[in-house]
Design a protein around this motif. Structure first.
Motif, PDB file in Angstrom:
ATOM      1  N   UNK A 130       0.800  -1.244  -0.051  1.00 50.76           N
ATOM      2  CA  UNK A 130      -0.106  -0.072   0.042  1.00 50.76           C
ATOM      3  C   UNK A 130       0.808   1.229   0.022  1.00 50.76           C
ATOM      4  N   UNK A 131       1.851   1.265   0.817  1.00 46.36           N
ATOM      5  CA  UNK A 131       2.682   2.412   0.812  1.00 46.36           C
ATOM      6  C   UNK A 131       3.524   2.570  -0.454  1.00 46.36           C
ATOM      7  N   UNK A 132       3.862   1.632  -1.263  1.00 44.17           N
ATOM      8  CA  UNK A 132       4.512   1.933  -2.843  1.00 44.17           C
ATOM      9  C   UNK A 132       3.323   2.214  -3.649  1.00 44.17           C
ATOM     10  N   UNK A 133       2.105   1.783  -3.549  1.00 44.47           N
ATOM     11  CA  UNK A 133       1.001   2.292  -4.321  1.00 44.47           C
ATOM     12  C   UNK A 133       0.858   3.525  -4.188  1.00 44.47           C
ATOM     13  N   UNK A 134       0.584   4.167  -2.646  1.00 45.14           N
ATOM     14  CA  UNK A 134       0.510   5.291  -2.461  1.00 45.14           C
ATOM     15  C   UNK A 134       1.579   6.469  -2.886  1.00 45.14           C
ATOM     16  N   UNK A 135       2.851   6.031  -2.950  1.00 45.09           N
ATOM     17  CA  UNK A 135       3.945   6.914  -3.264  1.00 45.09           C
ATOM     18  C   UNK A 135       3.865   7.210  -4.633  1.00 45.09           C
ATOM     19  N   UNK A 136       3.369   6.033  -5.626  1.00 45.08           N
ATOM     20  CA  UNK A 136       3.555   6.175  -6.923  1.00 45.08           C
ATOM     21  C   UNK A 136       2.211   7.037  -7.431  1.00 45.08           C
ATOM     22  N   UNK A 137       1.449   6.961  -6.774  1.00 47.02           N
ATOM     23  CA  UNK A 137       0.137   7.700  -6.822  1.00 47.02           C
ATOM     24  C   UNK A 137      -0.038   9.093  -6.667  1.00 47.02           C
ATOM     25  N   UNK A 138       0.764   9.538  -5.511  1.00 48.76           N
ATOM     26  CA  UNK A 138       0.494  10.848  -5.086  1.00 48.76           C
ATOM     27  C   UNK A 138       1.376  11.830  -5.820  1.00 48.76           C
ATOM     28  N   UNK A 139       0.822  13.090  -5.809  1.00 48.38           N
ATOM     29  CA  UNK A 139       1.836  14.270  -6.334  1.00 48.38           C
ATOM     30  C   UNK A 139       2.707  14.866  -5.417  1.00 48.38           C
ATOM     31  N   UNK A 140       2.517  14.468  -3.893  1.00 45.90           N
ATOM     32  CA  UNK A 140       3.302  14.824  -2.733  1.00 45.90           C
ATOM     33  C   UNK A 140       3.009  16.105  -2.360  1.00 45.90           C
ATOM     34  N   UNK A 141       1.880  16.852  -2.606  1.00 45.88           N
ATOM     35  CA  UNK A 141       1.664  18.113  -2.256  1.00 45.88           C
ATOM     36  C   UNK A 141       1.022  18.075  -1.004  1.00 45.88           C
ATOM     37  N   UNK A 142       0.316  16.894  -0.585  1.00 46.35           N
ATOM     38  CA  UNK A 142      -0.535  16.859   0.679  1.00 46.35           C
ATOM     39  C   UNK A 142      -0.140  15.634   1.443  1.00 46.35           C
ATOM     40  N   UNK A 143      -0.461  15.353   2.743  1.00 44.49           N
ATOM     41  CA  UNK A 143      -0.175  13.961   3.162  1.00 44.49           C
ATOM     42  C   UNK A 143      -1.527  13.022   2.912  1.00 44.49           C
ATOM     43  N   UNK A 144      -1.265  11.739   3.163  1.00 42.91           N
ATOM     44  CA  UNK A 144      -2.182  10.676   2.700  1.00 42.91           C
ATOM     45  C   UNK A 144      -2.430   9.825   4.159  1.00 42.91           C
ATOM     46  N   UNK A 145      -3.552   9.424   4.287  1.00 39.78           N
ATOM     47  CA  UNK A 145      -3.807   8.268   5.175  1.00 39.78           C
ATOM     48  C   UNK A 145      -4.493   7.387   4.331  1.00 39.78           C
TER      49      UNK A 145
END
Length: 345
Positions: A130-145
């Motif tokens: 899940x962490x890898x999937x989130x890192x690849x999908x996010x633009x990094x502008x905000x946090x994610x849960x």
């Protein structure tokens, strides 16, 4: 009927959702047509509350909001805020500066960077995926849960959820400046909340589902203050100041009657408060029992409320032997809603 089932329907013109567990109504949402928790506003700072560290804000539609712990704010300053709960009659709507953009799989957290994964997801391999999937999908502008529902979800589905929430966050944040209050999002209604927060293998969406699934019969029982526990009775009476709860043993006169009724009440109380939309100060008058049995009752209360999604503080015993709780007002009280919908029940 065994298992979990979500039923989406309408009561009159109002959307409503019910969660049935083993044939019993476990949760209920009915649109109260007011300002929904989760709604986001551009508010205008109006007047500080001296001594309480808060600020009143002007919101769209002539509404007032109250922000606790406000510092460094000046009257006339625009501020993005999110509704956190239901306002008591005559009081301002509670709001926070901490915006959360919630979907079924993820929560986007502006101002709180980093990727976090729900503690309900235990497997290390799954957490890493899940962490890898989130890192690849996010633009990094905000946090994610990543929420517990993300467990076993496909990477494409996670990426789509992240993109949708990040786009919404960007659009809202772009409207931060302005001289007038404005409603930027309306918050989720019952059907959206059921999709977002509940899980069940079956979802009933056909019209008339509340009748076929027995939801209307269960709702009708909420109009009574009394609840049959099987091991005694529970009476729940909301007042303007607090919610009064009384536990009695009924016709059972055995030495163990009080403890049995009190334990049954402890198990039933979270569900009954949730279904009735009750929060704030709650005072429980348990059936008289020896003080030596209080520890067992307290353990039962902690276990029952730990499984409940609505934040509740177990305050403890008063000198008069009442047990006090403080519960977040996340929902509108159900009694006036049901009174207005009586012809549809």
């Amino acid at each position: 009927m065994k298992g979990r089932r979500i039923v989406l329907d309408h009561l009159g013109a109002r959307p409503a959702a019910a969660l049935m567990v083993d044939g019993r109504l476990d949760d209920l949402l009915i649109d109260d047509e007011g300002t929904r928790p989760g709604a986001i506003f551009r508010g205008i700072c109006d007047r500080p509350m001296k001594g309480q560290g808060g600020m009143f804000l002007r919101l769209a539609g002539g509404q007032r909001g109250f922000l606790r712990g406000a510092s460094g704010l000046k009257p006339g300053q625009p501020l993005l805020v999110q509704v956190t709960g239901i306002a008591e009659p005559g009081k301002a709507i509670p709001v926070t500066e901490r915006l959360l953009f919630k979907s079924r799989l993820v929560i986007v957290t502006p101002g709180a960077p980093g990727i976090n994964i729900s503690r309900a997801i235990k497997g290390e391999e799954e957490r890493a995926r899940l962490r890898i999937a989130a890192e690849e999908a996010t633009d990094g502008a905000h946090g994610l849960i990543l929420r517990s529902a993300a467990e076993t979800a496909e990477e494409e589905e996670i990426a789509e959820d992240i993109a949708t929430m990040e786009a919404l966050a960007a659009a809202v944040l772009a409207d931060a400046e302005g001289s007038e209050p404005e409603a930027l999002t309306e918050g989720d209604g019952p059907h959206e909340l059921a999709w977002r927060d509940w899980s069940a293998p079956e979802v009933v969406t056909e019209p008339g589902g509340f009748v076929r699934e027995g939801v209307l019969d269960a709702i009708a029982m909420l109009e009574s203050a009394d609840v049959d526990l099987g091991e005694g009775f529970l009476s729940i009476e909301p007042t303007r100041a607090l919610v009064a709860v009384d536990v009695n043993t009924g016709g059972d006169t055995t030495p163990a009657a009080a403890l049995k009724a009190n334990l049954a009440a402890a198990r039933a109380l979270p569900r009954q408060l949730r279904l009735r939309g009750l929060g704030g100060q709650i005072a429980v008058d348990f059936a008289p029992m020896p003080k030596s049995q209080r520890k067992q009752l307290e353990q039962s209360l902690r276990a029952s409320f730990k499984a409940d999604a609505i934040e509740t503080s177990l305050v403890g015993w008063t000198q008069m032997g009442l047990y006090e709780l403080q519960r977040k007002r996340e929902r509108a009280p159900m009694a006036p809603i049901l009174a207005g919908l009586r012809e549809h029940l």
